[in-house]
Motif scaffolding. Structure first.
Motif, PDB file in Angstrom:
ATOM      1  N   SER A  52       0.799  -1.191  -0.159  1.00 20.55           N
ATOM      2  CA  SER A  52       0.038   0.119   0.133  1.00 20.55           C
ATOM      3  C   SER A  52       0.670   1.207   0.017  1.00 20.55           C
ATOM      4  O   SER A  52       0.191   2.454  -0.073  1.00 20.55           O
ATOM      5  N   SER A  53       2.127   1.253   0.117  1.00 19.31           N
ATOM      6  CA  SER A  53       2.925   2.298   0.293  1.00 19.31           C
ATOM      7  C   SER A  53       3.712   2.237  -1.024  1.00 19.31           C
ATOM      8  O   SER A  53       4.588   1.217  -1.402  1.00 19.31           O
ATOM      9  N   LYS A  54       3.827   3.491  -1.828  1.00 19.82           N
ATOM     10  CA  LYS A  54       4.344   3.777  -3.032  1.00 19.82           C
ATOM     11  C   LYS A  54       5.850   3.371  -3.075  1.00 19.82           C
ATOM     12  O   LYS A  54       6.374   2.523  -3.927  1.00 19.82           O
ATOM     13  N   ASP A  55       6.434   3.793  -2.017  1.00 15.84           N
ATOM     14  CA  ASP A  55       7.953   3.819  -2.117  1.00 15.84           C
ATOM     15  C   ASP A  55       8.382   2.169  -1.795  1.00 15.84           C
ATOM     16  O   ASP A  55       9.186   1.796  -2.295  1.00 15.84           O
ATOM     17  N   LYS A  56       7.510   1.765  -0.659  1.00 11.04           N
ATOM     18  CA  LYS A  56       8.125   0.441  -0.227  1.00 11.04           C
ATOM     19  C   LYS A  56       7.691  -0.735  -1.283  1.00 11.04           C
ATOM     20  O   LYS A  56       8.303  -1.641  -1.429  1.00 11.04           O
ATOM     21  N   LYS A  57       6.618  -0.385  -2.044  1.00 12.45           N
ATOM     22  CA  LYS A  57       6.142  -1.323  -3.028  1.00 12.45           C
ATOM     23  C   LYS A  57       7.270  -1.295  -4.134  1.00 12.45           C
ATOM     24  O   LYS A  57       7.638  -2.351  -4.868  1.00 12.45           O
TER      25      LYS A  57
END
Length: 364
Positions: A52-57
Motif C-alpha cells: 500500500s506504500s508507493k515507495d516500499k512497493k
C-alpha cells in the motif's frame, strides 16, 4: 522470501484500490477476534503495509525486499552502504551468524538506526468492525448495541496483573528500564546492544504473585455488550472512532480504540447521492396533462402533498427542500428530487378508447 502479492491474492499490476479491497476482505476473514488465524492475519497486515506504500512497493518490486533505513541502491543492506549483509552472512557461516541480520551489527558498531525504538508495550490493540445500517437509520442520531468478544480488564486484580493483597515490583532483570544489555562476539569484536527485557516483556515491572484469574496479564477475553452513538448523516465506508473501546491494555496499560466502518444498505425506492435523495414517481397521463395534487412518501414514511403543473412531461424533476439526508456536521439537510414518470396505459376500456379517439381527432 515472502511473496506479498500471493499473500493478498493480487496481481503485480494491481491498483491501490484492488490491493486495499483484497486486504479488507482477508483481514475480515482472518481477524483473531472473529475466530481467524492470528499468524495469517499478521502476515496479511505485513503484506498490505508494503504494497500500500508507493515507495516500499517500488523497493519490493525491484529488490524483493524493503530497506527501512531509506532509499538504498541495488545491493544495499540495512545500513544502506552498498554491503550485501545477507550475502556476507552466508559467506561467513553458511547462513547463520550470532546475529539474525548482519546489518544489525553494523548499526550497533557505527551508530546507524538510532537504537531501539520505545513503544507502549502495555497498550491494548485496536479493533475494527463493520456496522450495517439502513438508509432510514441514518436520518437520526441513535445508539447501536454491539457485542464483542475481546480482552477486557480483569475485575479481580483491577487490571494490575497482581493477586489482590500483593504488590507489583520492579523487574529484577532490567531494573525497571524494560531493556537489557546484550553482548555479542562478532568477527569485528565485541558488540553491545539493548533489547526488550524477556522477563517483563519491556514493561519494567512484574507482579509479586500473578492474579489467579488472568494469570498476571491484567486482562482476559470475554464477550461484552455496549452501545455506541451513530451520528445522523453517516455514509458508507465512513469510519467512526470510539476511544478506549478496543482491547484492554496489559497490566493496566492504555486500552486500544474501536474503529467502526459504516455500511449503508441500498434502499429499494430512494437513491442517495451525497446528502440528496433521488426517486421516480409514476403519475397518471391525465394528471400530467391537466395538472394535479398528489401525495408522495418521504424516506421517513410521511405523506407530503406535491403539485403537478399542467402539461408536465415525463422526466421532469421536482425538488422537495430539506427532505434528504441530514448533513453529518449536524447543521441542515439535503433535498429530495422526484423524477415524474408519466404512465402510458396499456389496457383501456371501450369508453376510454372512444374518448381518446375523440381527443385524437381534435389533435391531442
Amino acid at each position: 522470501m515472502k511473496d506479498y502479492y500471493q499473500i493478498l491474492g493480487v496481481a503485480k499490476n494491481a491498483s491501490t484500490e484492488e490491493i486495499k479491497k483484497a486486504y479488507r476482505k482477508l483481514a475480515h476473514k482472518y481477524h483473531p477476534d472473529k475466530g481467524g488465524d492470528e499468524k495469517k492475519f499478521k502476515e496479511i497486515n505485513e503484506a498490505y503495509q508494503i504494497l500500500s506504500s508507493k515507495d516500499k512497493k517500488a523497493q519490493y518490486d525491484q529488490f524483493g525486499r524493503v530497506f527501512e533505513g531509506g532509499a538504498a541502491g541495488p545491493g544495499a543492506g540495512s545500513a544502506g552502504f552498498g554491503f550485501d549483509f545477507e550475502g556476507m552472512r552466508d559467506k561467513f557461516s553458511g547462513g547463520e551468524t550470532e546475529f539474525d541480520n548482519l546489518g544489525d551489527m553494523f548499526e550497533e558498531l557505527f551508530g546507524f538506526g538510532g537504537g531501539p525504538k520505545k513503544k507502549d508495550v502495555r497498550r491494548g490493540k485496536d479493533i475494527e468492525i463493520d456496522i450495517e445500517l439502513s438508509l432510514k437509520d441514518i436520518l437520526t442520531k441513535h445508539e447501536k448495541e454491539i457485542s464483542l468478544y475481546r480482552l477486557i480488564a480483569c475485575s479481580r486484580c483491577q487490571g494490575s496483573g497482581a493477586e489482590p493483597g500483593t504488590k507489583v515490583k520492579e523487574c529484577f532483570s532490567c531494573r525497571g528500564t524494560g531493556e537489557v544489555q546484550q553482548i555479542k562476539r562478532t568477527i569485528f569484536g565485541q558488540v553491545t546492544r539493548y533489547i526488550i527485557c524477556p522477563e517483563c516483556k519491556g514493561e519494567g515491572t512484574k507482579p509479586e504473585k500473578p492474579c489467579n484469574v488472568c494469570k498476571g496479564e491484567g486482562r482476559f477475553k470475554k464477550e461484552e455488550k455496549f452501545k455506541i452513538v451513530i451520528p445522523a448523516g453517516v455514509d458508507t465506508n465512513q469510519v467512526l472512532k470510539v476511544a478506549g473501546k478496543g482491547e484492554a491494555g496489559r497490566r493496566g496499560g492504555e486500552p486500544g480504540d474501536l474503529y467502526a466502518r459504516i455500511l449503508v444498505k441500498q434502499h429499494p425506492v430512494f437513491k442517495r447521492e451525497g446528502d440528496h435523495l433521488y426517486t421516480v414517481i409514476p403519475i397518471p397521463f391525465s394528471s400530467a396533462v391537466l395538472g394535479d395534487n398528489i401525495e408522495v412518501l418521504t424516506l421517513e414514511g410521511d405523506r407530503v402533498s406535491l403539485k403537478i403543473p399542467e402539461g408536465t412531461e415525463s422526466g421532469r424533476v421536482v425538488r422537495l427542500s430539506h427532505r434528504g439526508i441530514p448533513h453529518f456536521s449536524g447543521f441542515g439537510r439535503g433535498d429530495m428530487y422526484l423524477e415524474l414518470a408519466v404512465k402510458t396505459p396499456k389496457k383501456l376500456t371501450k369508453e376510454q378508447k372512444e374518448l381518446l379517439e375523440k381527443l385524437k381527432k381534435q389533435g391531442l
